[in-house]
Design a protein around this motif. Structure first.
Motif, PDB file in Angstrom:
ATOM      1  N   VAL A  23      11.239  -3.198  -2.375  1.00 52.82           N
ATOM      2  CA  VAL A  23      10.684  -3.953  -1.258  1.00 52.82           C
ATOM      3  C   VAL A  23      10.936  -5.418  -1.570  1.00 52.82           C
ATOM      4  O   VAL A  23      10.430  -5.954  -2.550  1.00 52.82           O
ATOM      5  N   ILE A  24      11.759  -6.040  -0.750  1.00 54.98           N
ATOM      6  CA  ILE A  24      12.109  -7.445  -0.940  1.00 54.98           C
ATOM      7  C   ILE A  24      11.232  -8.286  -0.012  1.00 54.98           C
ATOM      8  O   ILE A  24      11.301  -8.144   1.203  1.00 54.98           O
ATOM      9  N   ALA A  26      -0.439  -7.552  -2.501  1.00 51.01           N
ATOM     10  CA  ALA A  26      -1.464  -6.758  -3.185  1.00 51.01           C
ATOM     11  C   ALA A  26      -1.848  -5.541  -2.349  1.00 51.01           C
ATOM     12  O   ALA A  26      -2.092  -4.456  -2.895  1.00 51.01           O
ATOM     13  N   ALA A  27      -1.877  -5.702  -1.039  1.00 48.08           N
ATOM     14  CA  ALA A  27      -2.178  -4.574  -0.160  1.00 48.08           C
ATOM     15  C   ALA A  27      -1.082  -3.515  -0.244  1.00 48.08           C
ATOM     16  O   ALA A  27      -1.366  -2.312  -0.192  1.00 48.08           O
ATOM     17  N   LEU A  28       0.175  -3.946  -0.380  1.00 47.34           N
ATOM     18  CA  LEU A  28       1.282  -2.993  -0.528  1.00 47.34           C
ATOM     19  C   LEU A  28       1.141  -2.207  -1.827  1.00 47.34           C
ATOM     20  O   LEU A  28       1.348  -0.982  -1.851  1.00 47.34           O
ATOM     21  N   ILE A  29       0.766  -2.885  -2.895  1.00 52.73           N
ATOM     22  CA  ILE A  29       0.582  -2.224  -4.186  1.00 52.73           C
ATOM     23  C   ILE A  29      -0.595  -1.251  -4.099  1.00 52.73           C
ATOM     24  O   ILE A  29      -0.505  -0.100  -4.542  1.00 52.73           O
ATOM     25  N   ARG A  64       4.991   0.603  -5.956  1.00 55.80           N
ATOM     26  CA  ARG A  64       4.943   0.185  -7.361  1.00 55.80           C
ATOM     27  C   ARG A  64       5.220  -1.320  -7.458  1.00 55.80           C
ATOM     28  O   ARG A  64       6.148  -1.828  -6.838  1.00 55.80           O
ATOM     29  N   ALA A  65       4.419  -2.012  -8.264  1.00 55.45           N
ATOM     30  CA  ALA A  65       4.553  -3.464  -8.415  1.00 55.45           C
ATOM     31  C   ALA A  65       5.960  -3.848  -8.863  1.00 55.45           C
ATOM     32  O   ALA A  65       6.512  -4.851  -8.410  1.00 55.45           O
ATOM     33  N   GLU A  66       6.569  -3.044  -9.734  1.00 58.52           N
ATOM     34  CA  GLU A  66       7.914  -3.360 -10.224  1.00 58.52           C
ATOM     35  C   GLU A  66       8.991  -3.162  -9.154  1.00 58.52           C
ATOM     36  O   GLU A  66      10.123  -3.616  -9.320  1.00 58.52           O
TER      37      GLU A  66
END
Length: 108
Positions: A68-69, A80-83, A88-90
């Motif tokens: 996700v760019i 933060a909502a996406l995580i 995944r944060a990475e």
């Protein structure tokens, strides 16, 4: 491919959830634009404020090579909502970091 579909669903849900928060102080509409086929997801502010036309990208993300760019993020914590929703944060990168990825074409 399953991860891409899952990330598509997550991005769409988060954008749709965010567009529910409409400003009450100006005739501006928050609009979500989700194009899963092209991997583009935007949150925009459109309308008028102080007699001027507003057309502003609040958030823009794209799916590229399983990541996700985040091209634009003028929010307070949408990443933060996406995580929290399962990305995944990475797998979240800023637009300037995306140049190092080799583009993988979207499935037809």
């Amino acid at each position: 491919m399953a991860q891409r579909l899952n990330y598509t669903d997550i991005l769409t849900k988060v954008i749709r959830d965010e567009e529910q928060y409409q400003p009450s102080f100006a005739p501006i509409k928050i609009v979500g634009v989700c194009d899963p086929a092209r991997g583009q997801f935007l949150l925009m502010a459109i309308g008028k404020q102080q007699n001027r036309r507003v057309n502003h990208i609040i958030f823009h993300a794209q799916l590229l090579s399983g990541h996700v760019i985040i091209e634009t993020d003028n929010t307070e914590g949408l990443s933060a909502a996406l995580i929290a929703a399962g990305i995944r944060a990475e797998d979240i990168l800023s637009g300037r970091d995306a140049d190092r990825l080799e583009a993988v074409p979207l499935a037809a």
